[in-house]
Design a protein around this motif. Structure first.
Motif, PDB file in Angstrom:
ATOM      1  N   GLU A 297      27.531   4.258 -47.908  1.00  0.00           N
ATOM      2  CA  GLU A 297      26.288   4.849 -48.409  1.00  0.00           C
ATOM      3  C   GLU A 297      25.076   4.267 -47.681  1.00  0.00           C
ATOM      4  O   GLU A 297      24.115   4.980 -47.367  1.00  0.00           O
ATOM      5  CB  GLU A 297      26.168   4.623 -49.915  1.00  0.00           C
TER       6      GLU A 297
ATOM      7  N   ARG B 172      24.791   5.894 -44.334  1.00  0.00           N
ATOM      8  CA  ARG B 172      24.174   7.228 -44.417  1.00  0.00           C
ATOM      9  C   ARG B 172      22.648   7.114 -44.389  1.00  0.00           C
ATOM     10  O   ARG B 172      21.961   7.871 -43.685  1.00  0.00           O
ATOM     11  CB  ARG B 172      24.613   7.930 -45.703  1.00  0.00           C
ATOM     12  N   GLU B 173      22.121   6.148 -45.164  1.00  0.00           N
ATOM     13  CA  GLU B 173      20.671   5.963 -45.189  1.00  0.00           C
ATOM     14  C   GLU B 173      20.152   5.508 -43.827  1.00  0.00           C
ATOM     15  O   GLU B 173      19.080   5.926 -43.377  1.00  0.00           O
ATOM     16  CB  GLU B 173      20.296   4.940 -46.269  1.00  0.00           C
TER      17      GLU B 173
ATOM     18  N   LYS C 242      20.133   8.504 -41.473  1.00  0.00           N
ATOM     19  CA  LYS C 242      19.064   9.430 -41.852  1.00  0.00           C
ATOM     20  C   LYS C 242      17.732   8.963 -41.290  1.00  0.00           C
ATOM     21  O   LYS C 242      16.897   9.751 -40.847  1.00  0.00           O
ATOM     22  CB  LYS C 242      18.964   9.520 -43.377  1.00  0.00           C
TER      23      LYS C 242
ATOM     24  N   HIS D 222      24.925  13.420 -36.516  1.00  0.00           N
ATOM     25  CA  HIS D 222      25.498  13.494 -37.861  1.00  0.00           C
ATOM     26  C   HIS D 222      26.441  12.313 -38.084  1.00  0.00           C
ATOM     27  O   HIS D 222      27.152  11.886 -37.172  1.00  0.00           O
ATOM     28  CB  HIS D 222      26.261  14.813 -38.045  1.00  0.00           C
ATOM     29  N   TYR D 223      26.447  11.828 -39.313  1.00  0.00           N
ATOM     30  CA  TYR D 223      27.371  10.753 -39.699  1.00  0.00           C
ATOM     31  C   TYR D 223      28.120  11.194 -40.951  1.00  0.00           C
ATOM     32  O   TYR D 223      27.525  11.731 -41.889  1.00  0.00           O
ATOM     33  CB  TYR D 223      26.614   9.456 -39.997  1.00  0.00           C
ATOM     34  N   ASP D 224      29.442  10.952 -40.957  1.00  0.00           N
ATOM     35  CA  ASP D 224      30.212  11.286 -42.148  1.00  0.00           C
ATOM     36  C   ASP D 224      31.549  10.557 -42.122  1.00  0.00           C
ATOM     37  O   ASP D 224      31.946   9.994 -41.093  1.00  0.00           O
ATOM     38  CB  ASP D 224      30.450  12.790 -42.253  1.00  0.00           C
TER      39      ASP D 224
END
Length: 672
Positions: A639, A642-643, A646, A654-656
């Motif tokens: 998490e 992700r921040e 961003k 993109h990150y996932d």
């Protein structure tokens, strides 16, 4: 207590073990550490003394001197020296003397053998144990000169001569001449020492990879002798008495199952019934991959086919042609087993041969950076999008945070009381090598749990709980003290029963709550700092093509060193997709800072969608996306990532988290 190179070398799910770089291997359920180490060693010493006295009382009237051997890992544990070089007792010696006196007092109260009881009472405790160490032979002892050899006692010679050379004196039952019955050794294996009358072996150490259990046990696998020097063999005693007298007891400080399994496997390794010759009968009874059992008729056909193909010579030895055809996958056996060639090869592995086997290291490779791929505009564009560093800021209410932690600790913190389990078994007849390999030759005969109140005093050791929790959680001392003072007293009182487990479990609860709290309030800010592209050239990666290396064409390196089958399969898919321009498994030096530790993403990928449009993807590969299967802290790190992305991202980055290559494609086409 964990600073002795406890770096994980290998994790083996087959036997639930961890091996460290220092050579120590531990199994599920085992514990290493100072707190319980002393108690375990004292129990081992006590059990050795008890076994010794019991054996000695049985053999005393038969004129057989009983010896016990302790293996130790450090000389200082048994013997220490002052500035003048004068030796004194170490911890093991002090514990031994204290426990010996206690056990002899118990034992003499139940004896009906006045002669043996008198023997025990004549031996001073400080004289009944001794040890030879290499340091003693460097001026620590001076030999006494005694003119009359027949009057010489073990007091008159140093421990080296008594233990290493004068076995006749050592085995003398006269308590005045030879009171030594317990021997402490650090290097008996290297010195080549052995004695026929060792009936108990106690390993007061953690066995390293360089010392094998069967070598240690082998020091006691000798036929004993009586006072006349006669070996107590089966011809003299008869089978029943022979096995009663010539038995060895091993007192090991690890689980019974694991000790016996490892010992049996090591014995099996040294038991060699590998024939040198291939005979017509060799294959009979063996099982093929299709489940068929080889009978006499099929065995004859396989044997004859090997003769026809020059796979064996006139003496039945495997030939060079056999090994060449094996190497080239060109072996040809009987038609009936054409689909089971590999099974026959496995069976033939049981034949001993002098033919040089394949070097297991020949598939070792070193992963080297491809400078051309590093210079690709696509990779440079990807790198420019992901190399920015960030800092994070967390704002939350500290009192509320502490209250949540205290609540979690009161609800979830449970600590197991320390207990020790004594287990014993017996290895009698070894019926087959298969029994040894399967670990079934030993039969457990006794098990007993020793209550912690009988062996451990609450205040017998010091343990800095605050410092330990500070180190494990990253919280301040003030915060940790506040938490401990305000938590339920009954829950906190568990600390005294098992301090190490208290810290371990409490740290996990605190870190989990910390992860939940801080991630809810985290904010990342981009800085002017960036990662240098040199982190790719600085990475030194090596592996083996058979285990963890894959030859690649689209990777930034010529080989991919993977950590799991998930990563290997993912990379193989990347290699075959024409839309992938370049990819790399990100080195450890590339990480994102989070309040709960550094986070290193797995992959950076350039996906070419066509029309000169590239999608830049940073991916974390997981075998499953079920959230309960991701550890809470790792999930929170993701998490944070992700921040981070961003904050630094542009339109096409993109990150996932993904579980497969198909999942990656689904993510890519869902962000169009």
């Amino acid at each position: 207590e964990y600073k002795n190179n406890f770096i994980v070398k290998f994790i083996d799910g087959r036997d639930n073990s961890l091996e460290f770089l220092n050579g120590i291997k531990i199994f599920v359920g085992e514990i290493l550490g100072k707190v319980d180490e002393e108690q375990i060693r004292k129990i081992q010493i006590r059990e050795t003394i008890k076994a010794h006295l019991e054996k000695e009382s049985q053999l005393f009237s038969e004129g057989i001197k009983v010896l016990s051997l302790f293996f130790i890992d450090e000389v200082a544990h048994y013997k220490i020296y002052d500035a003048a070089g004068t030796p004194g007792n170490g911890d093991f010696a002090n514990w031994f003397e204290e426990i010996y006196l206690e056990e002899v007092a118990k034992f003499t109260g139940i004896l009906f053998n006045d002669e043996y009881e008198n023997y025990l009472l004549q031996i001073p405790v400080e004289k009944t144990h001794a040890g030879y160490f290499s340091i003693d032979n460097k001026g620590k002892f001076t030999n006494s000169k005694v003119s009359n050899r027949s009057e010489k006692t073990s007091d008159d010679i140093d421990a080296y001569n008594l233990i290493m050379k004068n076995k006749e004196l050592l085995l003398d039952l006269d308590p005045k001449k030879s009171p030594v019955r317990f021997i402490f050794s650090h290097s008996a294996l290297r010195e080549g020492w052995d004695n026929p009358n060792v009936f108990q072996i106690c390993t007061l150490k953690q066995s390293g990879s360089d010392i094998r259990k069967r070598q240690e046990v082998g020091r006691g696998l000798r036929l004993c002798v009586n006072q006349q020097g006669d070996r107590m063999d089966e011809n003299i005693l008869g089978a029943k008495e022979f096995h009663r007298i010539n038995s060895l007891t091993v007192i090991a400080g690890e689980s019974y199952e694991e000790f016996t399994k490892k010992l049996q496997r090591e014995i099996a390794e040294s038991v060699s019934y590998r024939p040198r010759e291939v005979t017509q009968e060799f294959f009979i009874g063996k099982i093929l991959a299709n489940g068929r059992k080889i009978d006499e008729k099929l065995s004859k056909k396989i044997y004859n086919s090997m003769i026809r193909n020059d796979y064996i010579d006139d003496d039945g030895h495997l030939t060079e042609k056999y090994f060449e055809d094996k190497k080239n996958s060109a072996l040809n056996f009987a038609e009936e087993i054409a689909d089971c060639t590999e099974s026959v090869v496995e069976i033939l592995e049981g034949i001993y041969t002098d033919y040089p086997t394949k070097n297991p290291k020949e598939n070792n490779v070193e992963s080297k950076l491809d400078e051309e791929k590093l210079a690709l505009p696509e990779f440079q564009a990807l790198w420019a999008k992901i190399n920015a560093k960030t800092i994070y800021q967390v704002n939350f209410d500290s009192d509320e945070f502490i209250e949540k932690i205290i609540c979690e600790l009161n609800q979830k913190l449970r600590v197991t009381k320390i207990y020790f389990q004594l287990e014993s078994g017996y290895l009698g007849e070894i019926k087959s090598k298969d029994d040894l390999q399967a670990g079934t030759a030993f039969k457990k005969s006794f098990s007993n749990v020793v209550n912690e109140k009988d062996i451990i005093a609450v205040n017998s050791f010091e343990f800095d709980i605050v410092s330990k929790l500070v180190a494990e959680t990253g919280l301040t001392r003030q915060t940790i003290i506040k938490i401990l003072c305000q938590m339920n007293k009954e829950i906190f009182s568990q600390f005294k029963y098992n301090p190490e487990e208290f810290v371990l479990n409490a740290s996990q609860i605190i870190n989990s709550q910390k992860a939940v709290t801080v991630v809810e309030h985290i904010k990342y800010n981009k800085t002017n700092e960036t990662y240098n592209v040199n982190i790719f050239s600085d990475a030194h990666l090596s592996g083996n093509l058979n285990t963890n290396a894959l030859a690649t064409k689209k990777n930034l390196y010529n080989y991919l060193i993977y950590d799991s089958e998930v990563e290997k399969n993912f990379a193989e898919e990347l290699e075959t997709d024409k839309n992938i321009t370049v990819y790399v498994k990100l080195p450890d030096k590339f990480y994102i800072s989070t309040p709960i530790g550094k986070y290193n993403p797995d992959w950076a990928i350039v996906f070419n969608e066509g029309a000169e449009k590239n999608i830049y993807f940073v991916a974390e590969t997981k075998g499953s996306m079920v959230s309960i299967q991701l550890r809470l802290i790792e999930d929170k790190k993701i998490e944070c990532a992700r921040e981070h992305f961003k904050t630094i991202s542009t339109e096409n980055l993109h990150y996932d988290v993904i579980k497969s290559y198909k999942d990656l494609l689904d993510k890519i086409f869902s962000v169009q």
